[in-house]
Structure formats: structure tokens, C-alpha cells
Write a protein that holds these residues in place. Structure first.
Motif, PDB file in Angstrom:
ATOM      1  N   LYS A   1       0.814  -1.214   0.000  1.00 58.30           N
ATOM      2  CA  LYS A   1       0.000   0.000   0.000  1.00 58.30           C
ATOM      3  C   LYS A   1       0.846   1.261   0.000  1.00 58.30           C
ATOM      4  O   LYS A   1       0.508   2.250  -0.661  1.00 58.30           O
ATOM      5  CB  LYS A   1      -0.923  -0.002   1.223  1.00 58.30           C
ATOM      6  N   THR A   2       1.964   1.247   0.724  1.00 56.85           N
ATOM      7  CA  THR A   2       2.752   2.466   0.911  1.00 56.85           C
ATOM      8  C   THR A   2       3.935   2.580  -0.042  1.00 56.85           C
ATOM      9  O   THR A   2       4.462   3.680  -0.226  1.00 56.85           O
ATOM     10  CB  THR A   2       3.276   2.546   2.356  1.00 56.85           C
ATOM     11  N   GLN A   3       4.370   1.469  -0.622  1.00 52.54           N
ATOM     12  CA  GLN A   3       5.559   1.486  -1.477  1.00 52.54           C
ATOM     13  C   GLN A   3       5.172   1.146  -2.914  1.00 52.54           C
ATOM     14  O   GLN A   3       4.802   0.012  -3.203  1.00 52.54           O
ATOM     15  CB  GLN A   3       6.602   0.483  -0.961  1.00 52.54           C
ATOM     16  N   ARG A   4       5.262   2.128  -3.797  1.00 56.40           N
ATOM     17  CA  ARG A   4       4.870   1.857  -5.183  1.00 56.40           C
ATOM     18  C   ARG A   4       5.793   0.839  -5.840  1.00 56.40           C
ATOM     19  O   ARG A   4       5.364   0.076  -6.709  1.00 56.40           O
ATOM     20  CB  ARG A   4       4.833   3.151  -5.992  1.00 56.40           C
TER      21      ARG A   4
ATOM     22  N   HIS B   1       6.840  -4.615  -8.200  1.00 59.79           N
ATOM     23  CA  HIS B   1       7.411  -5.962  -8.112  1.00 59.79           C
ATOM     24  C   HIS B   1       6.312  -7.023  -8.187  1.00 59.79           C
ATOM     25  O   HIS B   1       6.505  -8.077  -8.814  1.00 59.79           O
ATOM     26  CB  HIS B   1       8.197  -6.121  -6.811  1.00 59.79           C
ATOM     27  N   LEU B   2       5.173  -6.757  -7.553  1.00 58.48           N
ATOM     28  CA  LEU B   2       4.064  -7.712  -7.601  1.00 58.48           C
ATOM     29  C   LEU B   2       3.506  -7.816  -9.018  1.00 58.48           C
ATOM     30  O   LEU B   2       3.222  -8.915  -9.506  1.00 58.48           O
ATOM     31  CB  LEU B   2       2.962  -7.292  -6.624  1.00 58.48           C
ATOM     32  N   TYR B   3       3.350  -6.664  -9.681  1.00 56.18           N
ATOM     33  CA  TYR B   3       2.890  -6.689 -11.071  1.00 56.18           C
ATOM     34  C   TYR B   3       3.881  -7.462 -11.944  1.00 56.18           C
ATOM     35  O   TYR B   3       3.484  -8.274 -12.794  1.00 56.18           O
ATOM     36  CB  TYR B   3       2.752  -5.263 -11.618  1.00 56.18           C
TER      37      TYR B   3
ATOM     38  N   ILE C   1      -1.847 -13.163  -5.380  1.00 60.08           N
ATOM     39  CA  ILE C   1      -1.172 -11.877  -5.592  1.00 60.08           C
ATOM     40  C   ILE C   1      -2.195 -10.780  -5.869  1.00 60.08           C
ATOM     41  O   ILE C   1      -2.091  -9.660  -5.347  1.00 60.08           O
ATOM     42  CB  ILE C   1      -0.162 -11.981  -6.753  1.00 60.08           C
ATOM     43  N   LEU C   2      -3.208 -11.090  -6.679  1.00 63.44           N
ATOM     44  CA  LEU C   2      -4.245 -10.103  -6.979  1.00 63.44           C
ATOM     45  C   LEU C   2      -5.035  -9.726  -5.724  1.00 63.44           C
ATOM     46  O   LEU C   2      -5.414  -8.563  -5.550  1.00 63.44           O
ATOM     47  CB  LEU C   2      -5.193 -10.653  -8.050  1.00 63.44           C
TER      48      LEU C   2
END
Length: 232
Positions: free
Chosen positions: A22-25, A30-32, A144-145
Motif C-alpha cells: 500500500k505504501t511502497q509503489r 514488483h508484484l505486477y 497476488i491479486l
């Protein structure tokens, strides 16, 4: 360890993942990237060893990014005002993330270049995978989603509440996967009933609202169905 205590500990751990997302774009990037690389690897038909390496690299980069986030938080607590030492700490931690990310990109390029070239030369034929492999892929992508979506809404605890319902998403993902793999009406009905019971239980005990459970189920079903349609 009692189940309730384990769930509480798991909640704290997943809460940390959601906070970072939430806080780190960059965490979200990395997740995407993990989803894109994983689906691309399946698309290109890479072997199991290569797939394990790619998944391990994604886990490594995401884990280091979370450690970097923790270091930044601790540094902000220790240094209330600007301090060159605080800058050095943050820069060093960020450098570790950069090294890991660049290393992952280089290794990924080496492993995917040849399959990618063959993919284009073969007329972009999508590699077919075994049903269990697709089911595992679907489960990972769904999880992940769920993490990404929960990080945006930021309500409830990871295993208790929030949008969407992770339990519902996983339950209906499993239902679609088993339905496709078994091609058995009775088995499909039994698993669907279990999935409905799981989803209903989240509403009954007040953990989720009905629409959170419904959206979670739709997320799990849609993602799993599309992946099976593409790779089977």
C-alpha cells in the motif's frame, strides 16, 4: 501453536505485506512484474527448473523490498530530522533492492530470450501446460491479486475482512480448477457447495460483507477460467 494464535501471527505477517504494497509503489511494481513474468514463462513454455528459478527471483526481490521498507521505517523513527547517516542507511538499503532487481532482470533475460525468440518464429503459438501446473499458476496469481486489491482498499485484517475475500477467491478458484480437471459433474457440485459454504461462513461470522465475498469469488473464478482457456 493453537490455531487462533497461528491465525493472529499470520495476520500480522500478511499485514506487513499489505502495508508494503500500500505504501511502497515499488513493491506494487514488483508484484505486477511477478504476475507478468510468471504468466509469460507459462506462455513461452519454459521448463520446470527455469520456472522455479524465476519464481525464486521474484520472491527474493519482493522480500528484499520489504526489508528495505522496514529499514526505512526504523530509520525515520531513529532520525527525526535530516541526518547524513539516515540518508546513507536508506541509500544502502535501496541499493540492495536495485542490485537484486537488476540481477533478476538479467537472469530473466538470459532464461527467456531463447524461448521468446522461438515464440515469435513459431507464429506466436502459446505453449500448452498440464492442468495441475495451470491450477497452481491460477492460485498464485489469485493470491497476488488479492494482496494488491486489499492493499488499495486497506480495510479489515488480511485474514479477517477487507475487500475482496481471499478465502472466497481461493475457494472458487479451486472449484473452477477441479471442475475443468475432473470433468465430473458430481465432483464439481461437491466442490462448489464447499466453496459456497466457505464464502457464506465469512459473512455469517461477520468477517466479510456479502459483496466482498461475491467479488472475491468472481476474482478467483474469472482468473482461473481465463488461465485455463489460454494454456490448456
Amino acid at each position: 501453536m493453537p490455531l487462533r494464535k497461528w491465525i493472529k501471527s499470520a495476520n500480522h505477517a500478511i499485514e506487513g505485506i499489505l502495508h508494503a504494497a500500500k505504501t511502497q509503489r515499488h513493491m506494487r511494481y514488483h508484484l505486477y512484474a511477478a504476475i507478468i513474468v510468471l504468466i509469460s514463462a507459462f506462455l513461452l513454455g519454459v521448463g520446470r527448473i527455469e520456472l522455479v528459478v524465476l519464481i525464486s527471483l521474484a520472491i527474493l526481490v519482493i522480500s528484499i523490498e520489504m526489508i528495505n521498507t522496514s529499514i526505512e521505517i526504523i530509520t525515520d523513527i531513529l532520525f527525526k530530522e535530516y541526518d547524513p547517516r539516515a540518508k546513507a542507511i536508506k541509500d544502502t538499503a535501496a541499493g540492495a533492492v536495485l542490485i537484486a532487481a537488476m540481477g533478476a532482470v538479467i537472469i530473466g533475460y538470459i532464461m527467456l530470450f531463447e524461448p521468446l525468440r522461438e515464440f515469435f518464429y513459431s507464429g506466436m503459438d502459446i505453449a500448452k501446460r498440464s492442468e495441475p501446473d495451470i491450477a497452481v499458476l491460477a492460485l498464485i496469481v489469485v493470491l497476488i491479486l488479492v494482496v494488491i486489491t486489499k492493499s488499495f482498499f486497506g480495510k479489515g485484517e488480511p485474514l479477517r475482512g477487507g475487500m475482496p475475500s481471499g478465502h472466497s477467491a481461493v475457494a472458487f478458484s479451486v472449484w473452477v480448477a477441479i471442475t475443468i480437471m475432473t470433468e465430473s459433474f458430481m465432483v464439481s457440485m461437491l466442490v462448489m457447495i464447499m466453496a459456497i459454504f466457505i464464502a457464506q461462513s465469512r459473512v455469517t461470522v461477520g468477517i466479510h460483507k456479502p459483496w466482498e465475498v461475491i467479488l472475491g469469488g468472481l476474482l478467483g473464478m474469472t482468473t482461473t477460467f481465463l488461465l485455463f482457456k489460454v494454456f490448456l
